[in-house]
Design a protein around this motif. Structure first.
Motif, PDB file in Angstrom:
ATOM      1  N   LYS A 212      28.823  12.460   6.639  1.00  0.00           N
ATOM      2  CA  LYS A 212      27.658  11.660   6.243  1.00  0.00           C
ATOM      3  C   LYS A 212      27.811  11.113   4.827  1.00  0.00           C
ATOM      4  O   LYS A 212      27.552   9.939   4.575  1.00  0.00           O
ATOM      5  CB  LYS A 212      26.375  12.494   6.320  1.00  0.00           C
ATOM      6  N   THR A 213      28.223  11.955   3.905  1.00  0.00           N
ATOM      7  CA  THR A 213      28.340  11.549   2.506  1.00  0.00           C
ATOM      8  C   THR A 213      29.440  10.508   2.337  1.00  0.00           C
ATOM      9  O   THR A 213      29.244   9.485   1.669  1.00  0.00           O
ATOM     10  CB  THR A 213      28.601  12.776   1.612  1.00  0.00           C
ATOM     11  N   THR A 214      30.579  10.751   2.943  1.00  0.00           N
ATOM     12  CA  THR A 214      31.689   9.798   2.866  1.00  0.00           C
ATOM     13  C   THR A 214      31.258   8.441   3.416  1.00  0.00           C
ATOM     14  O   THR A 214      31.460   7.399   2.781  1.00  0.00           O
ATOM     15  CB  THR A 214      32.904  10.330   3.654  1.00  0.00           C
ATOM     16  N   LEU A 215      30.656   8.437   4.602  1.00  0.00           N
ATOM     17  CA  LEU A 215      30.214   7.192   5.223  1.00  0.00           C
ATOM     18  C   LEU A 215      29.102   6.537   4.406  1.00  0.00           C
ATOM     19  O   LEU A 215      29.137   5.330   4.157  1.00  0.00           O
ATOM     20  CB  LEU A 215      29.735   7.452   6.648  1.00  0.00           C
ATOM     21  N   GLY A 216      28.124   7.315   3.963  1.00  0.00           N
ATOM     22  CA  GLY A 216      27.002   6.763   3.208  1.00  0.00           C
ATOM     23  C   GLY A 216      27.423   6.097   1.915  1.00  0.00           C
ATOM     24  O   GLY A 216      26.977   4.986   1.599  1.00  0.00           O
ATOM     25  N   LYS A 217      28.316   6.731   1.179  1.00  0.00           N
ATOM     26  CA  LYS A 217      28.794   6.144  -0.082  1.00  0.00           C
ATOM     27  C   LYS A 217      29.595   4.873   0.167  1.00  0.00           C
ATOM     28  O   LYS A 217      29.465   3.893  -0.565  1.00  0.00           O
ATOM     29  CB  LYS A 217      29.620   7.162  -0.861  1.00  0.00           C
ATOM     30  N   GLU A 218      30.418   4.879   1.193  1.00  0.00           N
ATOM     31  CA  GLU A 218      31.218   3.697   1.513  1.00  0.00           C
ATOM     32  C   GLU A 218      30.316   2.543   1.958  1.00  0.00           C
ATOM     33  O   GLU A 218      30.509   1.400   1.544  1.00  0.00           O
ATOM     34  CB  GLU A 218      32.253   4.019   2.596  1.00  0.00           C
ATOM     35  N   LEU A 219      29.330   2.842   2.791  1.00  0.00           N
ATOM     36  CA  LEU A 219      28.398   1.802   3.230  1.00  0.00           C
ATOM     37  C   LEU A 219      27.616   1.227   2.053  1.00  0.00           C
ATOM     38  O   LEU A 219      27.406   0.018   1.973  1.00  0.00           O
ATOM     39  CB  LEU A 219      27.425   2.354   4.270  1.00  0.00           C
ATOM     40  N   ALA A 220      27.168   2.089   1.160  1.00  0.00           N
ATOM     41  CA  ALA A 220      26.424   1.630  -0.018  1.00  0.00           C
ATOM     42  C   ALA A 220      27.283   0.690  -0.856  1.00  0.00           C
ATOM     43  O   ALA A 220      26.817  -0.362  -1.313  1.00  0.00           O
ATOM     44  CB  ALA A 220      25.948   2.811  -0.846  1.00  0.00           C
ATOM     45  N   GLN A 221      28.549   1.054  -1.019  1.00  0.00           N
ATOM     46  CA  GLN A 221      29.462   0.218  -1.800  1.00  0.00           C
ATOM     47  C   GLN A 221      29.677  -1.139  -1.121  1.00  0.00           C
ATOM     48  O   GLN A 221      29.680  -2.173  -1.776  1.00  0.00           O
ATOM     49  CB  GLN A 221      30.788   0.936  -1.993  1.00  0.00           C
ATOM     50  N   ARG A 222      29.826  -1.124   0.191  1.00  0.00           N
ATOM     51  CA  ARG A 222      30.118  -2.366   0.921  1.00  0.00           C
ATOM     52  C   ARG A 222      28.898  -3.251   1.129  1.00  0.00           C
ATOM     53  O   ARG A 222      29.038  -4.456   1.293  1.00  0.00           O
ATOM     54  CB  ARG A 222      30.752  -2.032   2.268  1.00  0.00           C
ATOM     55  N   THR A 223      27.684  -2.662   1.138  1.00  0.00           N
ATOM     56  CA  THR A 223      26.485  -3.439   1.465  1.00  0.00           C
ATOM     57  C   THR A 223      25.548  -3.662   0.286  1.00  0.00           C
ATOM     58  O   THR A 223      24.666  -4.516   0.368  1.00  0.00           O
ATOM     59  CB  THR A 223      25.668  -2.732   2.559  1.00  0.00           C
ATOM     60  N   GLY A 224      25.682  -2.864  -0.762  1.00  0.00           N
ATOM     61  CA  GLY A 224      24.749  -2.955  -1.880  1.00  0.00           C
ATOM     62  C   GLY A 224      23.466  -2.175  -1.654  1.00  0.00           C
ATOM     63  O   GLY A 224      22.562  -2.206  -2.493  1.00  0.00           O
TER      64      GLY A 224
END
Length: 176
Positions: free
Chosen positions: A27-39
């Motif tokens: 969850k954390t890995t995916l959440g941080k990556e999504l935040a970086q890619r989407t703002g």
């Protein structure tokens, strides 16, 4: 999966997404990556609770603080109303249904999960989380009824670009 009967604040400019699943699924890995890619803004509930000391006592059996769910909801309410938030937590029953446009339940192979959790214990010499049923089955059984139409189950895989792309595709296709 149809979203008939689902309600969320249509005035929210960006979607609110809940990433849930057993600790260690990514969850954390995916959440941080999504935040970086989407703002979008990433919020890890464990970190939020620790930073704000949002606890209601201490569980001696599991040797961990007990989350004060009401204070967590109060702390997040304004952010969630504005939208654009990715929430990372191993359950969803404490959150108001109106907050989320979609819920992604992440899963992984039990062998991989065991290895990840074991390494966390080895690094810290004490549990990093407190869950009464670590096999994750309770996540499906305890999802409140209003969330049922918002759930998307991830494949039983490691967290990969495939997962990121599934979330990004949902965002593109949902018009958010």
């Amino acid at each position: 999966m149809a979203r008939v009967g689902c309600s969320h604040d249509m005035n929210t400019r960006q979607p609110n997404i809940l990433l849930t699943g057993t600790p260690g699924v990514g969850k954390t890995t995916l959440g941080k990556e999504l935040a970086q890619r989407t703002g979008l803004t990433y919020v890890n509930i464990g970190e939020l609770a620790q930073e704000g000391e949002l606890y209601d006592g201490y569980d001696e059996e599991y040797q961990c603080p007990i989350l004060d769910e009401d204070r967590v909801v109060d702390e997040l309410d304004e952010k969630m109303t504005h939208g654009g938030v990715i929430v990372d937590y191993h359950g969803c029953d404490l959150f108001p249904e109106r907050w989320f446009h979609i819920v992604f339940v992440l899963r992984t192979d039990n062998t991989q999960l065991y290895t990840r959790l074991e390494s966390r214990l080895d690094e810290s010499h004490h549990p990093l989380f407190c869950i009464p049923n670590p096999d994750g089955v309770q996540l499906v059984d305890q999802l409140p009824h209003p969330f049922a139409c918002k759930i998307k189950f991830g494949p039983v895989l490691a967290c990969t670009n495939v997962e990121e792309n599934r979330v990004l595709n949902w965002m593109s296709n949902s018009g958010t």
